[in-house]
Design a protein around this motif. Sequence first.
Motif, mmCIF file in Angstrom:
data_model
loop_
_atom_site.group_PDB
_atom_site.id
_atom_site.type_symbol
_atom_site.label_atom_id
_atom_site.label_comp_id
_atom_site.label_asym_id
_atom_site.label_seq_id
_atom_site.Cartn_x
_atom_site.Cartn_y
_atom_site.Cartn_z
ATOM 1 N N ARG A 210 -30.711 19.576 -63.865
ATOM 2 C CA ARG A 210 -31.887 19.375 -64.713
ATOM 3 C C ARG A 210 -32.416 17.956 -64.746
ATOM 4 O O ARG A 210 -33.508 17.714 -65.257
ATOM 5 N N LEU A 211 -31.616 17.041 -64.283
ATOM 6 C CA LEU A 211 -31.973 15.638 -64.463
ATOM 7 C C LEU A 211 -32.158 14.958 -63.111
ATOM 8 O O LEU A 211 -31.293 15.038 -62.243
ATOM 9 N N ALA A 212 -33.309 14.304 -62.957
ATOM 10 C CA ALA A 212 -33.571 13.605 -61.694
ATOM 11 C C ALA A 212 -34.080 12.204 -61.982
ATOM 12 O O ALA A 212 -34.784 11.969 -62.969
ATOM 13 N N TRP A 213 -33.706 11.278 -61.113
ATOM 14 C CA TRP A 213 -34.150 9.898 -61.259
ATOM 15 C C TRP A 213 -34.858 9.475 -59.985
ATOM 16 O O TRP A 213 -34.488 9.881 -58.885
ATOM 17 N N SER A 214 -35.894 8.657 -60.134
ATOM 18 C CA SER A 214 -36.466 8.064 -58.932
ATOM 19 C C SER A 214 -36.903 6.643 -59.229
ATOM 20 O O SER A 214 -37.192 6.283 -60.379
ATOM 21 N N GLY A 215 -36.910 5.825 -58.210
ATOM 22 C CA GLY A 215 -37.281 4.426 -58.387
ATOM 23 C C GLY A 215 -37.955 3.909 -57.145
ATOM 24 O O GLY A 215 -37.754 4.423 -56.046
ATOM 25 N N LYS A 216 -38.802 2.919 -57.340
ATOM 26 C CA LYS A 216 -39.502 2.339 -56.198
ATOM 27 C C LYS A 216 -39.734 0.863 -56.470
ATOM 28 O O LYS A 216 -40.078 0.472 -57.585
ATOM 29 N N VAL A 217 -39.523 0.034 -55.473
ATOM 30 C CA VAL A 217 -39.870 -1.373 -55.602
ATOM 31 C C VAL A 217 -40.573 -1.788 -54.321
ATOM 32 O O VAL A 217 -40.224 -1.318 -53.231
ATOM 33 N N SER A 218 -41.608 -2.606 -54.459
ATOM 34 C CA SER A 218 -42.308 -3.019 -53.242
ATOM 35 C C SER A 218 -42.679 -4.496 -53.280
ATOM 36 O O SER A 218 -42.843 -5.098 -54.353
ATOM 37 N N TYR A 219 -42.775 -5.055 -52.092
ATOM 38 C CA TYR A 219 -43.045 -6.472 -51.922
ATOM 39 C C TYR A 219 -44.082 -6.627 -50.818
ATOM 40 O O TYR A 219 -43.982 -5.972 -49.776
ATOM 41 N N SER A 220 -45.072 -7.469 -51.049
ATOM 42 C CA SER A 220 -46.123 -7.656 -50.048
ATOM 43 C C SER A 220 -46.453 -9.125 -49.900
ATOM 44 O O SER A 220 -46.231 -9.929 -50.819
ATOM 45 N N LEU A 221 -47.010 -9.446 -48.749
ATOM 46 C CA LEU A 221 -47.326 -10.836 -48.458
ATOM 47 C C LEU A 221 -48.615 -10.864 -47.640
ATOM 48 O O LEU A 221 -48.787 -10.065 -46.723
ATOM 49 N N GLY A 222 -49.513 -11.790 -47.977
ATOM 50 C CA GLY A 222 -50.731 -11.963 -47.180
ATOM 51 C C GLY A 222 -50.979 -13.443 -46.947
ATOM 52 O O GLY A 222 -50.854 -14.241 -47.887
#
Length: 667
Positions: free
Chosen positions: A538-550
């Motif tokens: 019944r339980l779900a986890w999600s995560g996201k991290v992002s890094y960008s450069l210009g």
Amino acid sequence: MLETVLLTTVLMSYTVVPDKVQNLDEVVIISDEGRGRKRSVKGQVASIDEHLGELRNVNLVRRGSYAWEPVVNNMQTERLSTTIDGMKIFYACTDKMDPVTSYVESGNLQSISLNSGLDGNPQATGNIGGSLDLKLRKIGFEAYPRQINLSAGHEWNGHLQVYGADAAFSGYRAYLNTGVFYRAADCYQVGGGQLLNFSQFSKFNLFANAGLRLTDTDVLESTVIFDRATDVGYPALNMDVSKAQGFITSLSYKHRFSGAGWETKAYYNHIIHIMDDTTRPDVAIHMDMPGDSWTTGLYSLLTTSLGGESRVQHDVAVNYDLYYNRLFADMTMYPGGAAPMYMVTWPDVGTLNTGLAVTDNVSIDERQSLRLSGKLAWQQQRLNNEEGYSGQKVFFPLMTDSYHQTTGRIAASYQFSIFNSQFSIGSGWGSRAPTVTEAYGYYLNNTFDQYDYIGNPHLKNESAFELNANSQFSIFNSQFSILIDANVFLFKDYIIGRLDDRLSAMTVGAEGVKVYRNLDHATISNLSLTADWQLTERLAWSGKVSYSLGRDDEDNPLPLISPVSWRTELEYSYRHLQTRVEVKGNADQTDYAARYGETKTPAWNIVNLSAAYQFSIHNSQFSIFNFQFIIRAGVENLFDKHYSSYSDWNDIPQKGRNIYLNLSVEL
Ligand SMILES: [Cu+2]
């Protein structure tokens, strides 16, 4: 768990199988029927902009509550292609107040697909950062005989109201989807409770898609969309919009051979955009600024599978397209007590563009596949307005009233899977022609850096070389998976505005004039890490991290590049109920582009809560009484944080605490 519950309802009618040939990087589902996939917690009632925000590579530039500008891989409209079911459509505002995604409504769409980078969908041209295709809702033949959806939503902050009704009919000979939608809001309150003036809007939309089966192998399809937004406020700008109207229409013919499909579509669309500053207090000089965009075109797409009995299979698509677009914008200033001043800001530019695209998806064996795509396009541009042409010729005495450009793109990627892991590497090269603003725009005021911009007809095409790689690892019976995604774009002749101190500004309060230039080189790169974990049934986890450069050619940061950002969600599902807690935020924008007028945006974090509950009412005696209800409710920005993100134009603050409730009924 929830998925299986939902799947028992209506799924078959809308098959949302990603097109093999298109190799979609990401899809967000909009209609309530494509369940169990990536979608907004607000369901169908969410705006297109909110749906777009669900895509991993997408950010949004916000100038108000309405018509956010999609950014893919940290690149804005000029470096993207946006099509509606393969149709080209171009915005009509010199200030980018109307990205083309603002001329449709969620209820018109089945899904939005995104191809990241240079590997675009067949109709895409000039897509360095990526291509978005908005897929229209079509029930198709011999699906459910009749389907009616009603939806209503209310958000307390800003008193946002959304109402929609759509119906679908399907038979052996014909099908029809049709709907009417309305959404409107007053000004919203920012964190802390203050009202943000000029953040209201209202929008009305009508659409119909119809299909007619001529023979067993021949089908006609047609689309009509009418969309009108009125009284749209832009708190980040000096002007609002009194009317933004889109009329979109198409007719297509599909023929099926054995093992192949052929579609030819002709289309026409017209956009009218009228800016208005009469409701603003203390305007030094009133201005009228209308813009118009007309596009007519066609494409012809042949898809087939080759390879016969052999192990190596090819899914091939060949697409020819042709379009003609006209862009015209002008401006009349009314200085108090003096005669009005008239200026042409887009000199009625006619662009005739034609291109040929080929894609081949090669499945080598069960574990390996290869994808190749390429497109060559040629365009001719003519400046049809004499006044606009002679105005710009003052700055560029050698310019002519007609130009042509050749652009192209080519991309290849290789996928390999082993155990529960997948790897992909790819590379591409592509170029784009300068936009009408970049080549021929005349004194366009940019409120981001407070400069007036003049287009440069002598610009070279911009090009980029792309490298990308991603890998997905799954462990514990696929209960835990990690996706790492990286790409880098190495630009040549990158187009951006640079100060020309010999010229003086026309707009009151502007700091000076910038002219578009080609920088020798520039770089944009993106890295993201996404994890999903099914903790229990019944339980779900999600995560996201992002890094960008210009970076530009002198190693200065480019503007509007995302700082480190994250998003994490915990979802609990039990029977027909789904609840979710989400935390998202950005780090301090340490790498802001001071050279291009950008200011630093501080770090922020917000918490959102949401819940969805589904139930149905049947009467087995009368099958006509069969209602499916979905109730969705939630709180955004739970702690009423006052914040703005790096992509909020002029740092306009985001919404404060917002409670919403919406209901969808399917009968
Ligand atoms: Cu505008």
